[in-house]
Write an enzyme that holds these catalytic residues in place. Structure first.
Site, short mmCIF file in Angstrom:
data_model
loop_
_atom_site.label_atom_id
_atom_site.label_comp_id
_atom_site.label_asym_id
_atom_site.label_seq_id
_atom_site.Cartn_x
_atom_site.Cartn_y
_atom_site.Cartn_z
N CYS A 441 37.60 39.87 39.89
CA CYS A 441 37.62 39.87 41.35
C CYS A 441 38.86 40.63 41.85
O CYS A 441 38.90 41.85 41.81
CB CYS A 441 37.56 38.43 41.87
SG CYS A 441 37.15 38.29 43.62
N HIS A 602 32.75 36.54 39.29
CA HIS A 602 33.53 35.57 38.50
C HIS A 602 32.68 35.10 37.32
O HIS A 602 31.99 34.08 37.40
CB HIS A 602 33.92 34.37 39.37
CG HIS A 602 34.97 34.67 40.39
ND1 HIS A 602 36.31 34.45 40.16
CD2 HIS A 602 34.88 35.18 41.64
CE1 HIS A 602 37.01 34.81 41.23
NE2 HIS A 602 36.16 35.26 42.15
N GLU A 604 33.47 33.59 34.73
CA GLU A 604 33.89 32.29 34.18
C GLU A 604 33.02 31.14 34.68
O GLU A 604 32.92 30.10 34.02
CB GLU A 604 35.35 32.00 34.50
CG GLU A 604 35.69 31.90 35.97
CD GLU A 604 36.12 33.21 36.61
OE1 GLU A 604 36.79 33.17 37.66
OE2 GLU A 604 35.78 34.27 36.06
#
Length: 649
Positions: A441, A602, A604
């Site tokens: 990001c 993102h 994750e």
């Protein structure tokens, strides 16, 4: 069949590990083939976690520089984002990672959200003289009685919310869950938790016998080498006075519980010795499910909840057992790993590691897949800036030494201009010295700014977020997003990214492409086409004539300025992934570099214990020197027609 509920609450102190224990109990339940969902109750007044500063200290309102290490328990940590764009508590990330499920914003209840729900109903006239349900029975109100109260209206609303959300399918089976795990945030005894405790007391009655199990997590401090039980005894007494009686006491301790401690707790807390569970410190949180299993938790759960009455398909029983064995093999292999990979995380909120919890977990998942021990260097980006050299030379030189000796450099997401120049310096070092780099990001935007300044010759290249009057805004505010910081005022949730025709060289694409997963959990063959699903399956396989499409979660309000993209591309910075309109840059990668990747999304948020996120896996593998091996292994998985468990972790 009625839904069964497993409540996890906590006493003595906050931050005691309720989320990990709740997730671990879910892993055990899934290992025997059950379908599990989760709900987190947060007693704070916020509607959601979207506007919280990860370093915020609620009680004192101190800025992050003034917070001591002893005050960390009250700091919120990261905001986790779901497929539907819900900005929720970080514990929902634990549930998704451990249980391989896909939750919605409705799986996170806050005081603000439930009050808003009840007040909206009151304004709509839902309570005007109507029959109002109160904890399983009905009270007929006279038409002139219009008072809406905490009990029964708010407590009923909590119960109704839980029961409705507990029915929603959350895994690839598409079926109603068998068990709903409810985590009550905060500490029992806090004034803001009182309405929820009353609601859960009533829910136990609503659910019926053998359909509700309560696990209370408490602390066993060790003082002068003696395990003290008084805090737990007091915590159990307090929660019993509120109407709840725990079936299991999970004791957090720095060391295994002594038999005398277990017996004492059983006697004074009115439970059996086998219902006192020790959750002592272990090398990683992934060891907690096996730790609970060794103490007989599965037979205990079967007995209390009468799980033998549930009909479990043989396919789910088998897949649960296989995935459970894989889990144990992976954690055991991690203990035997000899080599270490060192990752330098250059961020803004490094004083609180939970600010980057999902990032840390994704690095752990990737390092386990690469058979490496993980060492994270938490580097405050301001320490890399020239101002620090004059103010604190020791901190400056230490920071640069740590950066220069790391195996890989990661710049995660964040907001605001503090520490930006330090991040740019880190990206420059990684690019010039061929050190594996991953920008998430903001981290991708940082890499773009550095490339424009250093390679493209664009002087004063900057982000509009940092300088609204900048001459060369290579990062701009998205036109459809409000510039006023408000709840959900960003581009949020699961969105598609299309790999471009110029992505044939991409190492990241090569990692995404093999693990294409059908909706039933089976890996696709090399010629098939599938669509992305919401159960953590992030890749949609393309046929030879179709582009590769992936789905990842987003949380941002700034983007790459498309006007500067041709200039960057002509100098060697390829944007290999764009949104479906082809106008928004999603992925960048430098060709002649071991691993220099930036993503606007993102990744994750979709990483799982047994299925690491592809950008993180490639990054860690490159830093560990085993990227080629990992890519070959991924290809072999497809050629071998490897399957992923439909209901696995």
């Amino acid at each position: 069949m009625s839904t069964k509920y497993l409540l996890v609450s906590g006493g003595v102190i906050s931050g005691i590990g309720k989320g990990v224990i709740a997730s671990s109990l879910g892993v055990l339940l899934k290992s025997i083939g059950l379908k599990v969902t989760s709900i987190k109750i947060d007693p704070y007044m916020n509607i959601d976690a979207g506007l919280m500063n990860p370093l915020e200290y609620f009680d004192l309102g101190k800025p992050y520089q003034q917070i001591s290490d002893t005050e960390n328990d009250d700091r919120h940590g990261e905001c986790f984002v779901l497929d539907d764009g819900g900005e929720v508590d970080l514990d929902l990330g634990n549930y998704e990672r451990y249980l391989n499920i896909t939750l919605t914003r409705e799986n996170n209840i806050t005081t603000g959200k439930i009050y808003q729900h009840v007040i909206k109903r009151e304004r709509n006239g839902d309570y005007l003289g109507k029959t109002v349900s109160a904890s399983g029975f009905h009270i007929d109100l006279a038409t002139d009685i219009r008072k809406v109260q905490i009990v029964p209206h708010l407590t009923d609303a909590v119960q109704d919310w839980i029961q409705e959300v507990a029915k929603v399918p959350v895994d690839s089976t598409g079926e109603r869950p068998d068990i709903c795990i409810i985590e009550l945030g905060g500490t029992v005894g806090d004034i803001e938790s009182a309405p929820f405790i009353e609601a859960l007391r009533c829910l136990r009655r609503r659910a019926g016998q053998n359909n509700f199990l309560h696990c209370h997590v408490s602390l066993i401090p060790v003082i002068n080498e003696e395990q003290k039980t008084k805090p737990t005894q007091a915590a159990i007494k307090e929660i019993r006075s509120a109407g709840l009686s725990p079936d299991i006491i999970a004791c957090r301790c720095s060391q295994p519980l002594q038999k005398s401690t277990t017996d004492k707790l059983a006697m004074y807390c009115q439970v059996e010795p086998e219902e006192v569970v020790a959750v002592h410190d272990v090398p990683s949180t992934y060891h907690v499910p096996p730790l609970l299993e060794r103490q007989g938790l599965i037979p205990l759960l079967r007995e209390v909840l009468r799980l033998e009455n549930l009909t479990i398909p043989p396919s789910l029983t088998q897949s649960g057992a296989e995935t459970w064995q894989t889990w144990k093999n992976l954690t055991n292999a991690q203990d035997r790993a000899q080599e270490t990979v060192t990752i330098c995380l250059v961020g803004k909120y490094t004083t609180l590691h939970d600010s980057y919890l999902s990032v840390r977990k994704s690095l752990e998942h990737a390092s386990m897949r690469c058979a490496r021990k993980l060492e994270i260097i938490w580097l405050n980006s301001t320490d890399l800036e020239k101002e620090t050299l004059s103010e604190s030379p020791a901190a400056f030189h230490k920071a640069w030494h740590q950066l220069c000796t790391a195996s890989g450099i990661l710049v995660p997401g964040g907001f605001g201009k503090r520490g930006i120049e330090g991040m740019i310096a880190a990206a420059k070092w990684a690019r010039e010295k061929k050190v594996p780099y991953l920008g998430i990001c903001l981290g991708m935007q940082i890499a773009v700014i550095e490339f424009c300044r250093s390679i493209c010759g664009i002087e004063h290249a900057q982000s509009e977020e940092m300088d609204q009057l900048a001459e060369n805004k290579v990062i701009i505010h998205m036109p459809e997003v409000s510039k006023t910081p408000t709840g959900a005022g960003m581009r949020l949730g699961l969105r598609n990214t299309v790999f471009q025709d110029n992505s044939g060289f991409s190492k990241l694409r090569a990692l995404y492409e093999p693990e294409t997963i059908r909706s039933n959990g089976v890996l696709a063959d090399s010629n098939s086409t599938t669509t992305a699903t919401a159960d953590g399956e992030v890749a949609s396989k393309s046929s030879p004539s179709e582009p590769l499409v992936i789905s990842e979660r987003h949380r941002h309000r700034y983007e790459i300025n498309p006007e500067y993209v041709p200039v960057m591309a002509s100098h060697g910075l390829d944007f290999i992934g764009k949104d479906e309109s082809g106008k928004r840059m999603e992925i960048m990668e430098i060709k002649d570099h071991p691993w220099f990747v930036g993503v606007q999304y993102h990744p994750e948020y979709l990483s799982r214990v047994l299925r690491p996120s592809k950008p993180y896996l490639g990054f860690v593998a490159a830093a560990a020197g085993c990227l080629d091996e990992v890519m070959v292994r991924s290809t072999k998985m497809v050629n071998g027609n490897t399957k992923e468990s439909t209901n696995g972790m």
